[in-house]
Design a protein around this motif. Structure first.
Motif, mmCIF file in Angstrom:
data_model
loop_
_atom_site.group_PDB
_atom_site.id
_atom_site.type_symbol
_atom_site.label_atom_id
_atom_site.label_comp_id
_atom_site.label_asym_id
_atom_site.label_seq_id
_atom_site.Cartn_x
_atom_site.Cartn_y
_atom_site.Cartn_z
ATOM 1 N N ILE A 14 0.838 -1.202 0.000
ATOM 2 C CA ILE A 14 0.000 0.000 0.000
ATOM 3 C C ILE A 14 0.875 1.255 0.000
ATOM 4 C CG2 ILE A 14 -1.614 1.377 1.386
ATOM 5 C CD1 ILE A 14 -2.865 -1.302 2.307
ATOM 6 N N THR A 15 1.884 1.283 0.852
ATOM 7 C CA THR A 15 2.773 2.439 0.934
ATOM 8 C C THR A 15 3.506 2.663 -0.383
ATOM 9 O OG1 THR A 15 3.069 2.051 3.300
ATOM 10 C CG2 THR A 15 4.686 3.461 2.220
ATOM 11 N N GLY A 16 3.973 1.579 -0.988
ATOM 12 C CA GLY A 16 4.653 1.698 -2.273
ATOM 13 C C GLY A 16 3.747 2.240 -3.359
ATOM 14 N N PHE A 17 2.503 1.773 -3.380
ATOM 15 C CA PHE A 17 1.545 2.273 -4.367
ATOM 16 C C PHE A 17 1.240 3.746 -4.133
ATOM 17 C CE2 PHE A 17 -0.834 -1.449 -6.491
ATOM 18 C CZ PHE A 17 0.335 -2.172 -6.617
ATOM 19 N N LEU A 18 1.054 4.121 -2.865
ATOM 20 C CA LEU A 18 0.751 5.528 -2.551
ATOM 21 C C LEU A 18 1.921 6.443 -2.897
ATOM 22 C CD1 LEU A 18 -1.175 5.176 0.824
ATOM 23 C CD2 LEU A 18 -2.120 5.815 -1.405
ATOM 24 N N ALA A 19 3.143 5.916 -2.811
ATOM 25 C CA ALA A 19 4.313 6.716 -3.159
ATOM 26 C C ALA A 19 4.422 6.935 -4.668
ATOM 27 C CB ALA A 19 5.574 6.038 -2.640
ATOM 28 N N GLN A 20 3.846 6.023 -5.446
ATOM 29 C CA GLN A 20 3.971 6.104 -6.903
ATOM 30 C C GLN A 20 2.779 6.749 -7.599
ATOM 31 O OE1 GLN A 20 5.447 2.458 -8.852
ATOM 32 N NE2 GLN A 20 5.593 1.619 -6.786
ATOM 33 N N PHE A 21 1.620 6.637 -6.993
ATOM 34 C CA PHE A 21 0.392 7.077 -7.647
ATOM 35 C C PHE A 21 -0.350 8.088 -6.772
ATOM 36 C CE2 PHE A 21 1.159 2.557 -8.696
ATOM 37 C CZ PHE A 21 1.489 2.708 -10.026
ATOM 38 N N THR A 22 -1.261 8.820 -7.377
ATOM 39 C CA THR A 22 -2.081 9.766 -6.643
ATOM 40 C C THR A 22 -2.886 9.029 -5.579
ATOM 41 O OG1 THR A 22 -2.285 11.090 -8.636
ATOM 42 C CG2 THR A 22 -3.835 11.552 -6.877
ATOM 43 N N SER A 23 -2.866 9.543 -4.381
ATOM 44 C CA SER A 23 -3.562 8.901 -3.272
ATOM 45 C C SER A 23 -5.066 8.864 -3.519
ATOM 46 C CB SER A 23 -3.280 9.663 -1.981
ATOM 47 O OG SER A 23 -3.938 9.059 -0.896
ATOM 48 N N SER A 24 -5.620 7.662 -3.515
ATOM 49 C CA SER A 24 -7.063 7.502 -3.683
ATOM 50 C C SER A 24 -7.481 6.139 -3.177
ATOM 51 C CB SER A 24 -7.465 7.655 -5.156
ATOM 52 O OG SER A 24 -7.067 6.521 -5.888
ATOM 53 N N VAL A 25 -8.761 5.983 -3.035
ATOM 54 C CA VAL A 25 -9.305 4.691 -2.604
ATOM 55 C C VAL A 25 -8.990 3.620 -3.651
ATOM 56 C CG1 VAL A 25 -11.444 3.453 -2.084
ATOM 57 C CG2 VAL A 25 -11.115 5.760 -1.225
ATOM 58 N N ASP A 26 -8.982 3.997 -4.924
ATOM 59 C CA ASP A 26 -8.685 3.035 -5.991
ATOM 60 C C ASP A 26 -7.264 2.483 -5.880
ATOM 61 O OD1 ASP A 26 -11.224 3.348 -7.050
ATOM 62 O OD2 ASP A 26 -10.577 4.824 -8.542
ATOM 63 N N ILE A 28 -5.422 2.237 -3.117
ATOM 64 C CA ILE A 28 -5.381 1.343 -1.956
ATOM 65 C C ILE A 28 -6.103 0.041 -2.272
ATOM 66 C CG2 ILE A 28 -6.117 1.058 0.446
ATOM 67 C CD1 ILE A 28 -5.729 4.135 0.706
ATOM 68 N N SER A 29 -7.223 0.117 -2.945
ATOM 69 C CA SER A 29 -7.970 -1.086 -3.332
ATOM 70 C C SER A 29 -7.148 -1.967 -4.265
ATOM 71 C CB SER A 29 -9.286 -0.711 -4.007
ATOM 72 O OG SER A 29 -10.118 -0.020 -3.121
ATOM 73 N N ALA A 31 -3.879 -2.179 -4.358
ATOM 74 C CA ALA A 31 -2.828 -2.799 -3.553
ATOM 75 C C ALA A 31 -3.375 -3.980 -2.762
ATOM 76 C CB ALA A 31 -2.204 -1.770 -2.616
ATOM 77 N N VAL A 32 -4.528 -3.809 -2.162
ATOM 78 C CA VAL A 32 -5.145 -4.888 -1.382
ATOM 79 C C VAL A 32 -5.519 -6.051 -2.304
ATOM 80 C CG1 VAL A 32 -7.138 -5.530 0.036
ATOM 81 C CG2 VAL A 32 -5.955 -3.366 0.450
ATOM 82 N N TYR A 33 -6.085 -5.722 -3.461
ATOM 83 C CA TYR A 33 -6.455 -6.766 -4.420
ATOM 84 C C TYR A 33 -5.227 -7.550 -4.868
ATOM 85 C CZ TYR A 33 -7.908 -9.162 -8.597
ATOM 86 O OH TYR A 33 -8.134 -10.145 -9.534
ATOM 87 N N LEU A 34 -4.159 -6.843 -5.229
ATOM 88 C CA LEU A 34 -2.959 -7.517 -5.716
ATOM 89 C C LEU A 34 -2.357 -8.411 -4.638
ATOM 90 C CD1 LEU A 34 -1.107 -7.827 -8.142
ATOM 91 C CD2 LEU A 34 0.211 -5.891 -7.301
ATOM 92 N N HIS A 35 -2.316 -7.941 -3.409
ATOM 93 C CA HIS A 35 -1.809 -8.736 -2.283
ATOM 94 C C HIS A 35 -2.614 -10.031 -2.138
ATOM 95 C CE1 HIS A 35 -1.607 -9.765 2.073
ATOM 96 N NE2 HIS A 35 -0.342 -9.383 1.955
ATOM 97 N N SER A 36 -3.924 -9.898 -2.173
ATOM 98 C CA SER A 36 -4.808 -11.058 -2.038
ATOM 99 C C SER A 36 -4.689 -11.993 -3.235
ATOM 100 C CB SER A 36 -6.249 -10.583 -1.881
ATOM 101 O OG SER A 36 -7.124 -11.670 -1.808
ATOM 102 N N TYR A 37 -4.622 -11.423 -4.430
ATOM 103 C CA TYR A 37 -4.527 -12.228 -5.649
ATOM 104 C C TYR A 37 -3.239 -13.055 -5.654
ATOM 105 C CZ TYR A 37 -4.569 -13.515 -10.549
ATOM 106 O OH TYR A 37 -4.568 -14.240 -11.720
#
Length: 67
Positions: A14-26, A28-29, A31-37
């Protein structure tokens, strides 16, 4: 997903995604999806999903979802 370090791995993704992309619910979602997948893919051939396996598989699956 109750193995120690799994939540830390998710927090890192999640932190890595937030550092690379504009902060949004999408973001974070995603990141959570990829972790679970990734964990589901690992579980297909392993009884235990170790956080290190999720981290190792992350670059491969990010590349797969890039397209």
């Amino acid at each position: 997903m109750a193995i120690g370090g799994t939540g830390d791995t998710l927090a890192g993704i999640i932190t890595g995604f937030l550092a690379q992309f504009t902060s949004s619910v999408d973001v974070i979602s995603a990141a959570v999806y990829l972790h679970s997948y990734i964990a589901d893919q690992i579980y297909d051939n392993n009884y235990i999903v170790l956080p290190t396996k999720i981290s190792q598989a992350l670059p491969y699956w990010m590349k797969q979802f890039e397209n």
